[in-house]
Design a protein around this motif. Sequence first.
Motif, PDB file in Angstrom:
ATOM      1  N   ARG A   1       0.842  -1.196   0.000  1.00 25.90           N
ATOM      2  CA  ARG A   1       0.000   0.000   0.000  1.00 25.90           C
ATOM      3  C   ARG A   1       0.877   1.246   0.000  1.00 25.90           C
ATOM      4  O   ARG A   1       1.928   1.295   0.634  1.00 25.90           O
ATOM      5  CB  ARG A   1      -0.923   0.034   1.219  1.00 25.90           C
ATOM      6  CG  ARG A   1      -1.964  -1.053   1.244  1.00 25.90           C
ATOM      7  CD  ARG A   1      -2.995  -0.796   2.326  1.00 25.90           C
ATOM      8  NE  ARG A   1      -4.002   0.160   1.882  1.00 25.90           N
ATOM      9  CZ  ARG A   1      -4.926   0.671   2.694  1.00 25.90           C
ATOM     10  NH1 ARG A   1      -4.920   0.363   3.979  1.00 25.90           N
ATOM     11  NH2 ARG A   1      -5.833   1.500   2.216  1.00 25.90           N
ATOM     12  N   LYS A   2       0.404   2.254  -0.717  1.00 32.45           N
ATOM     13  CA  LYS A   2       1.077   3.536  -0.770  1.00 32.45           C
ATOM     14  C   LYS A   2       0.175   4.596  -0.149  1.00 32.45           C
ATOM     15  O   LYS A   2      -1.057   4.477  -0.168  1.00 32.45           O
ATOM     16  CB  LYS A   2       1.424   3.910  -2.214  1.00 32.45           C
ATOM     17  CG  LYS A   2       2.336   2.905  -2.916  1.00 32.45           C
ATOM     18  CD  LYS A   2       3.690   2.806  -2.244  1.00 32.45           C
ATOM     19  CE  LYS A   2       4.592   1.809  -2.977  1.00 32.45           C
ATOM     20  NZ  LYS A   2       5.909   1.663  -2.315  1.00 32.45           N
ATOM     21  N   THR A   3       0.807   5.624   0.393  1.00 32.30           N
ATOM     22  CA  THR A   3       0.051   6.671   1.060  1.00 32.30           C
ATOM     23  C   THR A   3      -0.158   7.860   0.130  1.00 32.30           C
ATOM     24  O   THR A   3       0.650   8.126  -0.767  1.00 32.30           O
ATOM     25  CB  THR A   3       0.775   7.153   2.321  1.00 32.30           C
ATOM     26  OG1 THR A   3       2.063   7.675   1.948  1.00 32.30           O
ATOM     27  CG2 THR A   3       0.950   6.018   3.311  1.00 32.30           C
ATOM     28  N   CYS A   4      -1.228   8.588   0.366  1.00 30.12           N
ATOM     29  CA  CYS A   4      -1.492   9.771  -0.447  1.00 30.12           C
ATOM     30  C   CYS A   4      -2.192  10.842   0.385  1.00 30.12           C
ATOM     31  O   CYS A   4      -2.763  10.552   1.449  1.00 30.12           O
ATOM     32  CB  CYS A   4      -2.316   9.424  -1.682  1.00 30.12           C
ATOM     33  SG  CYS A   4      -4.011   8.914  -1.334  1.00 30.12           S
ATOM     34  N   ILE A   5      -2.148  12.077  -0.111  1.00 28.93           N
ATOM     35  CA  ILE A   5      -2.867  13.185   0.499  1.00 28.93           C
ATOM     36  C   ILE A   5      -3.583  13.962  -0.599  1.00 28.93           C
ATOM     37  O   ILE A   5      -3.204  13.898  -1.770  1.00 28.93           O
ATOM     38  CB  ILE A   5      -1.946  14.134   1.295  1.00 28.93           C
ATOM     39  CG1 ILE A   5      -0.881  14.750   0.381  1.00 28.93           C
ATOM     40  CG2 ILE A   5      -1.314  13.423   2.479  1.00 28.93           C
ATOM     41  CD1 ILE A   5      -0.017  15.800   1.076  1.00 28.93           C
ATOM     42  N   ILE A   6      -4.618  14.705  -0.198  1.00 23.01           N
ATOM     43  CA  ILE A   6      -5.349  15.587  -1.097  1.00 23.01           C
ATOM     44  C   ILE A   6      -5.124  17.020  -0.642  1.00 23.01           C
ATOM     45  O   ILE A   6      -5.288  17.328   0.545  1.00 23.01           O
ATOM     46  CB  ILE A   6      -6.852  15.273  -1.089  1.00 23.01           C
ATOM     47  CG1 ILE A   6      -7.121  13.850  -1.588  1.00 23.01           C
ATOM     48  CG2 ILE A   6      -7.623  16.287  -1.939  1.00 23.01           C
ATOM     49  CD1 ILE A   6      -8.566  13.412  -1.413  1.00 23.01           C
ATOM     50  N   VAL A   7      -4.742  17.889  -1.575  1.00 26.24           N
ATOM     51  CA  VAL A   7      -4.558  19.311  -1.269  1.00 26.24           C
ATOM     52  C   VAL A   7      -5.397  20.106  -2.264  1.00 26.24           C
ATOM     53  O   VAL A   7      -5.058  20.203  -3.446  1.00 26.24           O
ATOM     54  CB  VAL A   7      -3.081  19.729  -1.357  1.00 26.24           C
ATOM     55  CG1 VAL A   7      -2.916  21.167  -0.870  1.00 26.24           C
ATOM     56  CG2 VAL A   7      -2.188  18.785  -0.565  1.00 26.24           C
ATOM     57  N   ASP A   8      -6.498  20.668  -1.791  1.00 23.61           N
ATOM     58  CA  ASP A   8      -7.412  21.403  -2.669  1.00 23.61           C
ATOM     59  C   ASP A   8      -8.301  22.284  -1.797  1.00 23.61           C
ATOM     60  O   ASP A   8      -8.733  21.867  -0.720  1.00 23.61           O
ATOM     61  CB  ASP A   8      -8.275  20.422  -3.472  1.00 23.61           C
ATOM     62  CG  ASP A   8      -8.900  21.063  -4.706  1.00 23.61           C
ATOM     63  OD1 ASP A   8      -9.630  22.056  -4.529  1.00 23.61           O
ATOM     64  OD2 ASP A   8      -8.665  20.561  -5.814  1.00 23.61           O
ATOM     65  N   ASP A   9      -8.579  23.498  -2.248  1.00 18.37           N
ATOM     66  CA  ASP A   9      -9.396  24.419  -1.452  1.00 18.37           C
ATOM     67  C   ASP A   9     -10.894  24.217  -1.668  1.00 18.37           C
ATOM     68  O   ASP A   9     -11.706  24.860  -0.997  1.00 18.37           O
ATOM     69  CB  ASP A   9      -9.025  25.874  -1.758  1.00 18.37           C
ATOM     70  CG  ASP A   9      -9.315  26.265  -3.201  1.00 18.37           C
ATOM     71  OD1 ASP A   9      -8.985  25.473  -4.093  1.00 18.37           O
ATOM     72  OD2 ASP A   9      -9.864  27.358  -3.429  1.00 18.37           O
ATOM     73  N   GLU A  10     -11.291  23.312  -2.567  1.00 19.15           N
ATOM     74  CA  GLU A  10     -12.699  23.096  -2.860  1.00 19.15           C
ATOM     75  C   GLU A  10     -13.190  21.786  -2.235  1.00 19.15           C
ATOM     76  O   GLU A  10     -12.681  20.709  -2.566  1.00 19.15           O
ATOM     77  CB  GLU A  10     -12.929  23.039  -4.363  1.00 19.15           C
ATOM     78  CG  GLU A  10     -12.567  24.329  -5.099  1.00 19.15           C
ATOM     79  CD  GLU A  10     -12.771  24.190  -6.593  1.00 19.15           C
ATOM     80  OE1 GLU A  10     -13.055  23.066  -7.064  1.00 19.15           O
ATOM     81  OE2 GLU A  10     -12.661  25.204  -7.297  1.00 19.15           O
ATOM     82  N   PRO A  11     -14.195  21.860  -1.346  1.00 18.78           N
ATOM     83  CA  PRO A  11     -14.741  20.630  -0.750  1.00 18.78           C
ATOM     84  C   PRO A  11     -15.252  19.647  -1.794  1.00 18.78           C
ATOM     85  O   PRO A  11     -15.125  18.432  -1.619  1.00 18.78           O
ATOM     86  CB  PRO A  11     -15.879  21.150   0.134  1.00 18.78           C
ATOM     87  CG  PRO A  11     -15.488  22.556   0.473  1.00 18.78           C
ATOM     88  CD  PRO A  11     -14.784  23.076  -0.749  1.00 18.78           C
ATOM     89  N   ALA A  12     -15.831  20.150  -2.889  1.00 13.62           N
ATOM     90  CA  ALA A  12     -16.356  19.255  -3.925  1.00 13.62           C
ATOM     91  C   ALA A  12     -15.243  18.417  -4.547  1.00 13.62           C
ATOM     92  O   ALA A  12     -15.452  17.254  -4.904  1.00 13.62           O
ATOM     93  CB  ALA A  12     -17.073  20.061  -5.008  1.00 13.62           C
ATOM     94  N   ALA A  13     -14.051  19.014  -4.693  1.00 14.86           N
ATOM     95  CA  ALA A  13     -12.918  18.277  -5.257  1.00 14.86           C
ATOM     96  C   ALA A  13     -12.485  17.155  -4.317  1.00 14.86           C
ATOM     97  O   ALA A  13     -12.154  16.041  -4.769  1.00 14.86           O
ATOM     98  CB  ALA A  13     -11.748  19.224  -5.520  1.00 14.86           C
ATOM     99  N   HIS A  14     -12.504  17.428  -3.011  1.00 13.20           N
ATOM    100  CA  HIS A  14     -12.193  16.383  -2.034  1.00 13.20           C
ATOM    101  C   HIS A  14     -13.209  15.249  -2.145  1.00 13.20           C
ATOM    102  O   HIS A  14     -12.849  14.069  -2.089  1.00 13.20           O
ATOM    103  CB  HIS A  14     -12.217  16.959  -0.621  1.00 13.20           C
ATOM    104  CG  HIS A  14     -11.026  17.778  -0.273  1.00 13.20           C
ATOM    105  ND1 HIS A  14     -10.044  17.348   0.604  1.00 13.20           N
ATOM    106  CD2 HIS A  14     -10.636  19.013  -0.681  1.00 13.20           C
ATOM    107  CE1 HIS A  14      -9.110  18.285   0.724  1.00 13.20           C
ATOM    108  NE2 HIS A  14      -9.455  19.305  -0.049  1.00 13.20           N
TER     109      HIS A  14
END
Length: 231
Positions: A2-15
Amino acid sequence: MRKTCIIVDDEPAAHYVLLSHLNQVPDLELIGQFYNGVEVRQFTELNEVDLMFLDINMPEVSGLDLLRNLPHPPKTVLTTAYSEFALESYDYGVIDYLMKPIYFPRFLVSVDRFFSYYDVSDRGAVVVAPTSLAVKVDGEMVDIDLNELLYTQSLGNYVKLFIPGKTYLASITTNDLEHSLPAAKFMRIHKSYIVAIEKIGTYGKDFVQVNDFRMPVGITYRQKLMERMNT
């Protein structure tokens, strides 16, 4: 592995969309979500991050500014609604560039590209066929259960999605929707219609009927439809 990831975005819809996609890729573990770039540097210094989904246009610190200032950035997939930064972004070693709205098949291309950096024996990635589809309806993201979806009808840059007892008018084109639906379960039968194969009641060379609704079959789709229905 398994690999780890993060989400960086200012829009809740994109998350919301990325979370929906990541839930179908068990070999990627989401360990952080951020709405601006300020906290990302500290997080990446304290945690091992293999992949970052990064929006370009954010307040305070843009995605490209964040990449410039991270001493050891993780492998990065840029996400944006604007294409003008595509060429510049590759100067920072990003592995892919996703245009919003991000549909699942295109998302998988980025995931495959990411895993291709690792030895095949370490990969072992298993992708689960999607059971739902996130679409924008009246400015809100809505999850459509693909097991309930009967058929869709094109209305210009919108598509009407039919499920038992309810319809949704989604902001998506029929072409984009076609590429987002699992081909094993759905088929385009006309320039304006996509149908769930198992929901078809009766059919002929020039029509398909689902419940009480009869749809035309385009000439270019007739042979493929007959082949699918006779297998």
